[in-house]
Design a protein around this motif. Structure first.
Motif, PDB file in Angstrom:
ATOM      1  N   LEU A   1     -21.895  -0.657  18.224  1.00 45.51           N
ATOM      2  CA  LEU A   1     -20.822  -1.538  18.684  1.00 45.51           C
ATOM      3  C   LEU A   1     -19.476  -0.818  18.648  1.00 45.51           C
ATOM      4  O   LEU A   1     -18.658  -0.964  19.566  1.00 45.51           O
ATOM      5  CB  LEU A   1     -20.759  -2.803  17.841  1.00 45.51           C
ATOM      6  CG  LEU A   1     -21.942  -3.774  17.941  1.00 45.51           C
ATOM      7  CD1 LEU A   1     -21.631  -5.047  17.172  1.00 45.51           C
ATOM      8  CD2 LEU A   1     -22.303  -4.088  19.378  1.00 45.51           C
ATOM      9  N   ARG A   2     -19.253  -0.053  17.601  1.00 36.43           N
ATOM     10  CA  ARG A   2     -18.003   0.711  17.520  1.00 36.43           C
ATOM     11  C   ARG A   2     -17.930   1.754  18.626  1.00 36.43           C
ATOM     12  O   ARG A   2     -16.869   1.990  19.207  1.00 36.43           O
ATOM     13  CB  ARG A   2     -17.899   1.364  16.145  1.00 36.43           C
ATOM     14  CG  ARG A   2     -17.665   0.371  15.009  1.00 36.43           C
ATOM     15  CD  ARG A   2     -17.761   1.045  13.661  1.00 36.43           C
ATOM     16  NE  ARG A   2     -17.489   0.103  12.574  1.00 36.43           N
ATOM     17  CZ  ARG A   2     -17.780   0.340  11.295  1.00 36.43           C
ATOM     18  NH1 ARG A   2     -18.343   1.494  10.951  1.00 36.43           N
ATOM     19  NH2 ARG A   2     -17.500  -0.568  10.378  1.00 36.43           N
ATOM     20  N   GLU A   3     -19.064   2.396  18.903  1.00 44.50           N
ATOM     21  CA  GLU A   3     -19.097   3.396  19.976  1.00 44.50           C
ATOM     22  C   GLU A   3     -18.789   2.766  21.330  1.00 44.50           C
ATOM     23  O   GLU A   3     -18.060   3.335  22.151  1.00 44.50           O
ATOM     24  CB  GLU A   3     -20.467   4.062  20.015  1.00 44.50           C
ATOM     25  CG  GLU A   3     -20.634   5.062  21.147  1.00 44.50           C
ATOM     26  CD  GLU A   3     -22.060   5.534  21.285  1.00 44.50           C
ATOM     27  OE1 GLU A   3     -22.442   5.942  22.413  1.00 44.50           O
ATOM     28  OE2 GLU A   3     -22.816   5.492  20.301  1.00 44.50           O
ATOM     29  N   LEU A   4     -19.345   1.580  21.584  1.00 43.17           N
ATOM     30  CA  LEU A   4     -19.106   0.899  22.860  1.00 43.17           C
ATOM     31  C   LEU A   4     -17.634   0.543  23.024  1.00 43.17           C
ATOM     32  O   LEU A   4     -17.107   0.559  24.141  1.00 43.17           O
ATOM     33  CB  LEU A   4     -19.965  -0.363  22.953  1.00 43.17           C
ATOM     34  CG  LEU A   4     -21.470  -0.152  23.049  1.00 43.17           C
ATOM     35  CD1 LEU A   4     -22.199  -1.491  23.080  1.00 43.17           C
ATOM     36  CD2 LEU A   4     -21.833   0.676  24.278  1.00 43.17           C
ATOM     37  N   LYS A   5     -16.977   0.248  21.930  1.00 44.26           N
ATOM     38  CA  LYS A   5     -15.555  -0.070  22.012  1.00 44.26           C
ATOM     39  C   LYS A   5     -14.724   1.175  22.290  1.00 44.26           C
ATOM     40  O   LYS A   5     -13.719   1.129  23.006  1.00 44.26           O
ATOM     41  CB  LYS A   5     -15.102  -0.735  20.706  1.00 44.26           C
ATOM     42  CG  LYS A   5     -13.678  -1.254  20.767  1.00 44.26           C
ATOM     43  CD  LYS A   5     -13.348  -2.096  19.557  1.00 44.26           C
ATOM     44  CE  LYS A   5     -11.940  -2.657  19.666  1.00 44.26           C
ATOM     45  NZ  LYS A   5     -11.582  -3.506  18.518  1.00 44.26           N
ATOM     46  N   ARG A   6     -15.149   2.318  21.739  1.00 46.84           N
ATOM     47  CA  ARG A   6     -14.409   3.567  21.958  1.00 46.84           C
ATOM     48  C   ARG A   6     -14.632   4.130  23.353  1.00 46.84           C
ATOM     49  O   ARG A   6     -13.705   4.655  23.980  1.00 46.84           O
ATOM     50  CB  ARG A   6     -14.837   4.619  20.924  1.00 46.84           C
ATOM     51  CG  ARG A   6     -14.417   4.343  19.501  1.00 46.84           C
ATOM     52  CD  ARG A   6     -14.641   5.579  18.644  1.00 46.84           C
ATOM     53  NE  ARG A   6     -16.022   6.057  18.731  1.00 46.84           N
ATOM     54  CZ  ARG A   6     -16.978   5.705  17.883  1.00 46.84           C
ATOM     55  NH1 ARG A   6     -16.722   4.858  16.916  1.00 46.84           N
ATOM     56  NH2 ARG A   6     -18.203   6.201  18.004  1.00 46.84           N
ATOM     57  N   SER A   7     -15.860   4.044  23.846  1.00 45.95           N
ATOM     58  CA  SER A   7     -16.214   4.758  25.074  1.00 45.95           C
ATOM     59  C   SER A   7     -16.259   3.873  26.310  1.00 45.95           C
ATOM     60  O   SER A   7     -16.397   4.373  27.423  1.00 45.95           O
ATOM     61  CB  SER A   7     -17.574   5.445  24.895  1.00 45.95           C
ATOM     62  OG  SER A   7     -18.591   4.485  24.619  1.00 45.95           O
ATOM     63  N   GLY A   8     -16.123   2.555  26.146  1.00 47.95           N
ATOM     64  CA  GLY A   8     -16.244   1.631  27.269  1.00 47.95           C
ATOM     65  C   GLY A   8     -17.640   1.033  27.304  1.00 47.95           C
ATOM     66  O   GLY A   8     -18.622   1.678  26.913  1.00 47.95           O
ATOM     67  N   SER A   9     -17.733  -0.187  27.761  1.00 50.14           N
ATOM     68  CA  SER A   9     -19.029  -0.870  27.753  1.00 50.14           C
ATOM     69  C   SER A   9     -19.091  -1.934  28.830  1.00 50.14           C
ATOM     70  O   SER A   9     -18.074  -2.449  29.289  1.00 50.14           O
ATOM     71  CB  SER A   9     -19.285  -1.510  26.382  1.00 50.14           C
ATOM     72  OG  SER A   9     -18.281  -2.488  26.097  1.00 50.14           O
ATOM     73  N   SER A  10     -20.336  -2.240  29.212  1.00 45.77           N
ATOM     74  CA  SER A  10     -20.603  -3.340  30.139  1.00 45.77           C
ATOM     75  C   SER A  10     -21.722  -4.182  29.556  1.00 45.77           C
ATOM     76  O   SER A  10     -22.811  -3.673  29.256  1.00 45.77           O
ATOM     77  CB  SER A  10     -20.998  -2.814  31.521  1.00 45.77           C
ATOM     78  OG  SER A  10     -19.900  -2.206  32.152  1.00 45.77           O
ATOM     79  N   LEU A  11     -21.442  -5.465  29.374  1.00 46.68           N
ATOM     80  CA  LEU A  11     -22.365  -6.380  28.732  1.00 46.68           C
ATOM     81  C   LEU A  11     -22.839  -7.425  29.728  1.00 46.68           C
ATOM     82  O   LEU A  11     -22.048  -7.967  30.505  1.00 46.68           O
ATOM     83  CB  LEU A  11     -21.680  -7.087  27.560  1.00 46.68           C
ATOM     84  CG  LEU A  11     -20.938  -6.198  26.555  1.00 46.68           C
ATOM     85  CD1 LEU A  11     -20.222  -7.064  25.525  1.00 46.68           C
ATOM     86  CD2 LEU A  11     -21.880  -5.218  25.888  1.00 46.68           C
TER      87      LEU A  11
ATOM     88  N   ARG B   1     -16.681   2.475  32.602  1.00 45.47           N
ATOM     89  CA  ARG B   1     -16.798   3.397  31.468  1.00 45.47           C
ATOM     90  C   ARG B   1     -15.751   4.506  31.547  1.00 45.47           C
ATOM     91  O   ARG B   1     -15.199   4.916  30.524  1.00 45.47           O
ATOM     92  CB  ARG B   1     -18.202   3.978  31.424  1.00 45.47           C
ATOM     93  CG  ARG B   1     -18.471   4.841  30.196  1.00 45.47           C
ATOM     94  CD  ARG B   1     -19.917   5.244  30.080  1.00 45.47           C
ATOM     95  NE  ARG B   1     -20.760   4.097  29.723  1.00 45.47           N
ATOM     96  CZ  ARG B   1     -21.641   3.546  30.531  1.00 45.47           C
ATOM     97  NH1 ARG B   1     -21.794   4.010  31.756  1.00 45.47           N
ATOM     98  NH2 ARG B   1     -22.367   2.523  30.138  1.00 45.47           N
ATOM     99  N   SER B   2     -15.469   4.989  32.751  1.00 46.13           N
ATOM    100  CA  SER B   2     -14.479   6.067  32.893  1.00 46.13           C
ATOM    101  C   SER B   2     -13.086   5.597  32.484  1.00 46.13           C
ATOM    102  O   SER B   2     -12.252   6.409  32.081  1.00 46.13           O
ATOM    103  CB  SER B   2     -14.456   6.590  34.331  1.00 46.13           C
ATOM    104  OG  SER B   2     -13.845   5.664  35.219  1.00 46.13           O
ATOM    105  N   ALA B   3     -12.821   4.289  32.589  1.00 46.35           N
ATOM    106  CA  ALA B   3     -11.534   3.728  32.170  1.00 46.35           C
ATOM    107  C   ALA B   3     -11.547   3.297  30.708  1.00 46.35           C
ATOM    108  O   ALA B   3     -10.545   2.758  30.230  1.00 46.35           O
ATOM    109  CB  ALA B   3     -11.179   2.529  33.052  1.00 46.35           C
ATOM    110  N   GLN B   4     -12.668   3.518  30.020  1.00 47.86           N
ATOM    111  CA  GLN B   4     -12.838   3.109  28.622  1.00 47.86           C
ATOM    112  C   GLN B   4     -12.576   1.609  28.473  1.00 47.86           C
ATOM    113  O   GLN B   4     -12.062   1.152  27.445  1.00 47.86           O
ATOM    114  CB  GLN B   4     -11.924   3.911  27.696  1.00 47.86           C
ATOM    115  CG  GLN B   4     -12.198   5.405  27.685  1.00 47.86           C
ATOM    116  CD  GLN B   4     -11.233   6.171  26.812  1.00 47.86           C
ATOM    117  OE1 GLN B   4     -10.051   6.291  27.133  1.00 47.86           O
ATOM    118  NE2 GLN B   4     -11.707   6.680  25.698  1.00 47.86           N
TER     119      GLN B   4
END
Length: 239
Positions: A22-32, A178-181
């Motif tokens: 979850l922390r990684e998804l916040k740092r790198s961008g995520s789609s849920l 993801r590219s826009a984080q």
């Protein structure tokens, strides 16, 4: 993305891996992918949590509407949307275009929507990308999780006849997010165990399943790559 209480249903090693992801998804961008047959009011509550704390000064938000009657941004935010930090892209699916070439403007909002009046998904993708670029230009580069995106809803896309075009659209859009984080969530109000969810889930970082228990919103997270699922959690507004 944070939740109150323990992450039930996971042994200690898996619980650590879950929190780390979850922390990684916040740092790198995520789609849920947000799923579940729940009332609209419950989906709005979940949306509000995923859009993050409105008290954070540098938060920016992009809403994408694929239905003529929504979303009303005031229903998704507890404070009036800031036109300098909020954008709305409004698109009408081809099946509806013949009946109404101009979608109804959501009422009660001060945000002028960017209308995509051509039915092609490629046009919608271009409009979303331009709004992301505008946020990037205004900030000189977005910080991780600064931009929150609400896509409401994937149902018109799932009804499209061209499965390949839909897959390409989502694949490219999720890559741009993801590219826009950025952190994006896509509403898809169908059952988690449905064939339609199984078909779309591989495109997303996680599937968030919603339900109502004892009159309260609960959510269960399914992390695709890790093959981990949490217990039912009570969400809170994240930072």
């Amino acid at each position: 993305m944070t939740s109150r209480g323990d992450i039930g249903g996971l042994a200690d090693p898996d619980r650590g891996a879950f929190v780390s992801k979850l922390r990684e998804l916040k740092r790198s961008g995520s789609s849920l992918l947000v799923v579940g047959n729940v009332p609209d009011s419950v989906a709005r509550d979940a949306c509000n949590c995923m859009l993050g704390d409105e008290a954070v000064a540098d938060r920016r938000r992009l809403f994408v509407s694929t239905t003529p009657d929504g979303p009303i941004l005031g229903d998704r935010l507890s404070t009036p949307p800031d036109p300098d930090r909020t954008s709305l892209v409004s698109w009408t699916a081809p099946s509806r275009s013949a009946a109404s070439s101009v979608p109804s403007e959501p009422s009660g909002d001060a945000i002028e929507p960017v209308r995509v009046e051509r039915g092609q998904l490629s046009e919608l993708g271009i409009a979303i990308a331009r709004e992301i670029e505008a946020f990037e230009a205004a900030t000189g580069g977005l910080s991780p999780a600064e931009l929150r995106i609400c896509f409401d809803s994937l149902v018109p896309l799932s009804s499209a006849r061209d499965d390949a075009a839909r897959f390409r659209f989502l694949h490219v859009l999720i890559g741009r997010i993801r590219s826009a984080q950025a952190m994006a969530h896509f509403h898809f109000p169908v059952a988690y165990d449905s064939e339609r969810v199984r078909g779309l889930a591989p495109l997303f970082d996680a599937v968030v399943e919603l339900r109502v228990a004892d009159g309260r919103l609960q959510q269960r997270w399914h992390l695709r790559e890790e093959g981990l699922s949490s217990g039912w959690l009570t969400p809170s507004v994240g930072d």
